[in-house]
Design an enzyme around this catalytic site. Structure first.
Site, PDB file in Angstrom:
ATOM      1  CB  ALA A   8      -0.940  -0.006   1.213  1.00 26.45           C
ATOM      2  CB  ALA A  28      -3.691 -13.750  -7.038  1.00 26.70           C
ATOM      3  CE  LYS A  39      -6.250 -14.216 -10.681  1.00 25.02           C
ATOM      4  NZ  LYS A  39      -6.557 -13.419  -9.515  1.00 25.02           N
ATOM      5  CB  ILE A  46      -3.025  -5.572  -5.173  1.00 23.79           C
ATOM      6  CG1 ILE A  46      -2.024  -6.174  -4.195  1.00 23.79           C
ATOM      7  CG2 ILE A  46      -2.353  -4.625  -6.143  1.00 23.79           C
ATOM      8  CD1 ILE A  46      -0.824  -6.815  -4.854  1.00 23.79           C
TER       9      ILE A  46
END
Lengths: 510, 521
Positions: free
Chosen positions: A15, A50, A78, A345
């Site tokens: 962050a 992920a 991904k 995220i």
């Protein structure tokens, strides 16, 4: 020329360094100066290995080269998330980063599929998702940019080591002018009249002043929660998991998807990276104790563990607002939703990218703050509902948590969505935030909610024609997937963290 | 017991009824669903005009209507936008043009560059950076080109009676059964229409009834719980007058909307005449006084009669009840401003088709339809009310009242954020995108106090270059556009086919995210 806005970021990790990197890259020093305070002593959660496709926009905005970042973070690609044992034990489905059906047919395709099923079609809807097929077959290539072919019908995200990502961003951010201060905060000084935060006093005695404070202090929410007293909205009744064990294990098959496997009191993640596999068990202490959960995780690892499991405590919910006075929370300081759909995220990114255009000039303009809060509210609510959906739609009877979730009341907005889909196969669209209709579709159907009917607009083509078209499209997908490079090979050629035996060359089709 | 829809009856008159019937025929006839129209007496006067947004072309494309017929049969004139005069006291007129939004991409909105430029001494008006506004000023017709950053396309003024006739013909030749009749009674069964009893005695049953009858709301108003929520508090004009004047030579590329003490008067150029529409507050001025002062207000001599009618802005408390769905102005209506009138019908029909009911015994889709329509209606109402809210006339209670009124919260947020940062918060179901709201707000004199900080990362030379480049691009594009008369003379089906659908090629740009890529619109 007016004075620059002084921004102080409390906390590093993903962050803090995403915020620092973005601010220093997008806004010149004459407009804002950025300082970040972090302590090596304070453990970083290391959340979210992920990601969601939007991360690519973030990286682009900051000017990050994809292959270089992937090398530095030992990343892999991904194409979606595979959910195992969620609907019922033995079930598996993929939530793909791509549409079902041909490009441009999003509204109607699943209705046609539903009709075709009644006519005897055997294939699942995800068999018509190019991304899902490629993922299942462990293939990967970068998508086509012309929006008319099968290979444009998907996008992608990354699996990466979030710790390495934040290190990577820290390097970039410091190089571009962010000042880092090592230390822990001892006191927070507020303006006596307005309550705005004026400065942070470190244990060393150093005082750091600022105009705007970004709280990346994690669950402690030292500034927004503890200092400014912003209240907490709890969502535990819908999302009962309150712990996670995380443990790395040896590198496994490099599949281009995250796997989420439902367990006896929660779910287990598996995230393949170039150098290792990330594993974890997100569980609820209301339904299992910590020791049994740790044992259950260790037992179920597919490859050999590389460390002891580490435990995290959390609560599902959020701060009532994420921007109060002159303090903006980014990341866990603002709220938490379990990583079931890799949104941690994403929430960090969205907060930062909504903040940048709304940065105050010097003192806080409530009109800018209100807009930020409105947008963040939408983001949280929409993700929350989608996560609850996974739990609500389970049809397992074999453990208390699943019985609880199937029976629980859910937000009215979600009930409406479920009932409408059940009745008419309709998916509501909305403008801001996740998730697009293709995602809802994959979870509804994947977890066994088959609509009672479908749109009459799908009845216009003769049945034989319809089946013919679907067959042809399915065959096209399989053909194209077979031509795709294998994911591990693509990684070797494109962004191997370790040098590969095979030289890079014209083999790369980008 | 669940069963499929077999028969749909559309009740209404004029363009809305035929639009609904055409859309239904296109989408569901091949599925075996029968569509029938009960045609009520027309509400149109000879002088009526439909002023339409560019989106209407998409509708024509979907139903397979040859657009060139609008020009050859309906006296259509292509419009690049509308010019607003006298809303700002001594302030200059401004043009609200039909610019298309740029593709969703990283990068700053040009508006932000302009705001900073303004603060640094840039004197060029915002309007000069609008391709549509500059085309309008030059009397030229914007059409889409290869340029994806800067693009505009035209809306229309269409003769209402001719357009209705064209659509009627199109629908009936397509095989839809039509009957002209009046409705004597609705036979209700709880919250469903069991049958319509026509004036000639016929009893009409159907699984689904579509109310496309305009503000008279012949069906929906007789269903339970559908009173009209009035929006008179926001939109003060309750009377409308329509008349004709001579055709303008040369034909302009914009409609003219001039405020006056008790309302506004619009000039909408058509090929063979100019439609004159006045909207006014009957509490401030009588019908007769408007008729008498019309030539002065419109600044043109009036030919023939003026016809007055009521305006009842508002929305039905429920827009879909049981087996009766309201599309168009039977669901909600606004002022004949900003070319929304036909769009209301278009939008309702489009949404309805995506929610076409799956079960004739349970209309679970109705709740979502109602919510969507309500959101769209509120956004459109806010757009119209913004003109009134931002007025700078200080001459009558009408204008003072509007300016002093606290706006709905949805609009207040837009005004606040734009004033603070030059940004427009958009909600779900917005017709008008950022550039339309920006040109409205800036045109009415609302100047943002600050700009996106990322603009400060653009070096001054680069900033100047971008501003200059945009001006040059616009001049270049406008030069390549045809003047209105020439455009009309050269119109042919093939040429128009190539222009539509509007944003197809924009989708060929690379996208990165789930929401962009996956067809969200």
């Amino acid at each position: 020329m007016s004075e620059p806005l002084d921004i102080v970021i409390l906390g590093g990790g993903t962050a803090g360094w995403m915020a620092a990197a973005a601010l220093v890259s997008l806004v010149p020093p004459a407009r804002c100066r950025v300082r970040l305070i972090e302590s090596e002593e304070i453990g970083i959660v290391g959340v979210g290995e992920a990601t969601f496709p939007e991360i690519r926009n973030f990286n682009d905005a900051i000017g990050i080269d994809e292959a270089e970042m992937m090398r530095a973070t030992k990343a892999a690609f991904k194409l979606g998330i595979q959910f195992v044992d969620w609907g019922f034990k033995g079930s598996r489905y993929i939530h793909p980063f791509g549409v079902h059906g041909p490009v441009g047919m999003d509204h109607i395709f699943h209705h046609r599929w539903l009709r075709a099923r009644r006519l005897g079609l055997k294939w699942d809807l995800q068999d018509y998702s190019f991304a899902a097929q490629a993922a299942r077959d462990c293939r990967f290539e970068l998508p086509e940019t012309r929006r008319t072919t099968i290979d444009s019908a998907y996008t992608y995200a990354y699996h990466f080591d979030a710790g390495l990502y934040s290190v990577y961003l820290r390097g970039l951010a410091e190089q571009r002018g962010v000042i880092r201060t090592e230390g822990k905060v001892r006191d927070v000084v507020q303006d006596p009249e307005t309550g705005n935060i004026r400065s942070l006093v470190l244990e060393s005695g150093e005082t750091i002043s600022g105009d705007l404070f970004i709280d990346c202090s994690g669950f402690r929410s030292l500034l927004l929660g503890k200092t400014l007293g912003v209240g907490w909205e709890d969502w535990a009744k819908w999302l009962p998991c309150d712990r996670a064990f995380a443990v790395p294990s040896e590198r496994d098959e490099l599949s281009p998807y995250t796997r989420s496997t439902a367990m006896e009191a929660g779910w287990r993640w598996r995230i393949p990276l170039q150098h290792r596999t990330g594993n974890g068990y997100v569980f609820s202490t209301g339904f299992i104790d910590e020791d049994r959960a740790a044992a259950s995780l260790m037992r179920s690892l597919e490859t050999k563990a590389l460390a002891e499991p580490r435990m995290l405590k959390f609560q599902a919910g959020r701060r009532l607002v994420n921007w109060e006075k002159n303090c903006v929370a980014v990341g866990l300081a603002g709220g938490f939703l379990e990583p079931l759909e890799s949104t941690s995220i994403y929430l960090i990114q969205v907060a930062i990218m909504q903040l940048v255009p709304l940065l105050p000039c010097k003192s806080v303009d409530p009109r800018l703050r209100d807009e930020f809060n409105r947008l963040i509210d939408l983001q949280y609510e929409r993700i929350r509902d989608f996560l609850i959906l996974h739990y609500k739609l389970n049809r397992r009877d074999d453990a208390e948590i699943w019985r609880y979730c199937a029976a629980m009341d859910v937000p009215e907005s979600l009930t409406r969505k479920i009932e409408l889909f059940r009745h008419s196969a309709i998916i509501e669209r909305y403008k801001d935030g996740l998730f697009p209709p293709t995602s809802w579709l994959s979870v509804f159907l994947g977890q066994g909610l088959i609509p009672e009917s479908y749109s009459p607009l799908a009845d216009t083509m003769p049945g034989e024609s319809l089946l013919g078209h679907l067959d042809a499209f399915h065959a096209d997908i399989l053909d194209r997937v077979e031509e795709m490079r294998r994911h591990d090979r693509f990684i070797d050629l494109y962004c191997a963290a370790e040098p590969s035996a095979v030289p890079m060359g014209a083999e790369i089709r980008l | 017991m669940s069963r499929r829809i077999e028969q749909v009856v559309v009740v209404g008159a004029d363009a809305p009824a035929w639009m609904a019937a055409a859309a239904l025929r296109q989408s569901v006839s091949a599925a075996g669903i029968r569509v029938r129209v009960i045609e009520l007496p027309t509400l149109l006067q000879p002088a009526d005009v439909y002023s339409a947004l560019p989106e209407l072309a998409g509708f024509h494309h979907r139903i397979g209507l040859d657009e060139s017929l609008l020009f050859s049969l309906c006296k259509a004139v292509p419009m690049a936008g509308q010019r607003f005069s006298n809303w700002s006291g001594a302030g200059p007129p401004f043009i609200q043009g039909y610019d298309r939004p740029p593709p969703v991409a990283a990068g700053l909105a040009f508006t932000q560059l302009w705001i900073k430029g303004r603060q640094k001494g840039l004197r060029t008006d915002f309007e000069n950076f609008s391709l549509a506004a500059m085309a309008a000023k030059a009397g030229r017709v914007p059409v889409p080109t290869q340029d994806v950053e800067l693009r505009s396309t035209f809306g229309y003024n269409i003769d209402a009676a001719a357009y209705s006739a064209l659509l009627r013909n199109f629908v009936t030749r397509g095989g839809v059964e039509t009957k002209m009749a009046g409705i004597a009674e609705l036979e209700l069964d709880g919250d469903r229409i069991a049958a319509l009893l026509l004036a000639d005695g016929e009893r009409v049953e159907a699984d689904l009834f579509v109310d496309a009858s305009g503000p008279q709301a012949a069906l929906i108003s007789r269903m339970p719980g559908t009173e009209l929520d009035s929006w008179r508090e926001w939109l003060p004009c309750d009377r409308m007058l329509v008349a004709s004047a001579k055709a303008l030579k040369p034909l302009p590329a914009f409609g003219q909307i001039s405020a006056f003490r008790q309302g506004w008067v619009g000039l909408f150029p058509l090929q063979d005449r100019t439609a004159v529409v006045a909207a006014y507050d009957s509490r401030q001025i009588s019908d007769q006084d408007v008729v008498d002062s019309l030539p002065a207000l419109a600044n043109v001599p009036i030919s023939g009669d003026a016809v007055v009618s009521s305006l009842t802005q508002g929305i039905r408390k429920r827009t879909w009840v049981g087996n009766c769905v309201a599309v168009g102005e039977s669901a909600f209506s606004l002022e004949p401003l900003d070319a929304v009138q036909l769009h209301i019908t278009h939008y309702c029909i489009s949404q309805f088709m995506t929610l076409f009911p799956v079960d004739a015994s349970a209309f679970r889709e109705a709740e979502l339809y109602d919510r969507i329509i309500r959101r769209a209606a509120v956004n459109l109402r806010d757009f119209q009310f913004a003109h009134y809210k931002l007025n700078r006339r200080f001459d009558t209670p009408l204008w003072d009242g509007c300016r002093e009124l606290a706006p709905p919260e949805t609009l207040q947020r837009k005004l606040d954020l734009f004033a603070a940062r030059g940004r427009i918060p958009l909600y779900d179901d917005e017709t008008f995108q950022e550039q339309a709201w920006e040109s409205l707000f800036i045109g009415h004199g609302l100047m943002p106090q600050s700009y996106d900080p990322r603009v400060d990362a653009v070096p001054e030379q680069e900033h100047i270059a971008q501003v200059q480049a945009r001006l040059n691009d616009i001049v270049g594009q406008v030069e390549g556009m045809a003047p209105v008369d020439e455009f009309i003379a050269g119109v042919n089906s093939e040429q128009l086919q190539r222009l539509k659908p509007l944003d197809e090629d924009v989708r060929h740009l690379p996208t990165r995210t789930m929401t962009e890529n996956m067809g969200a619109d």
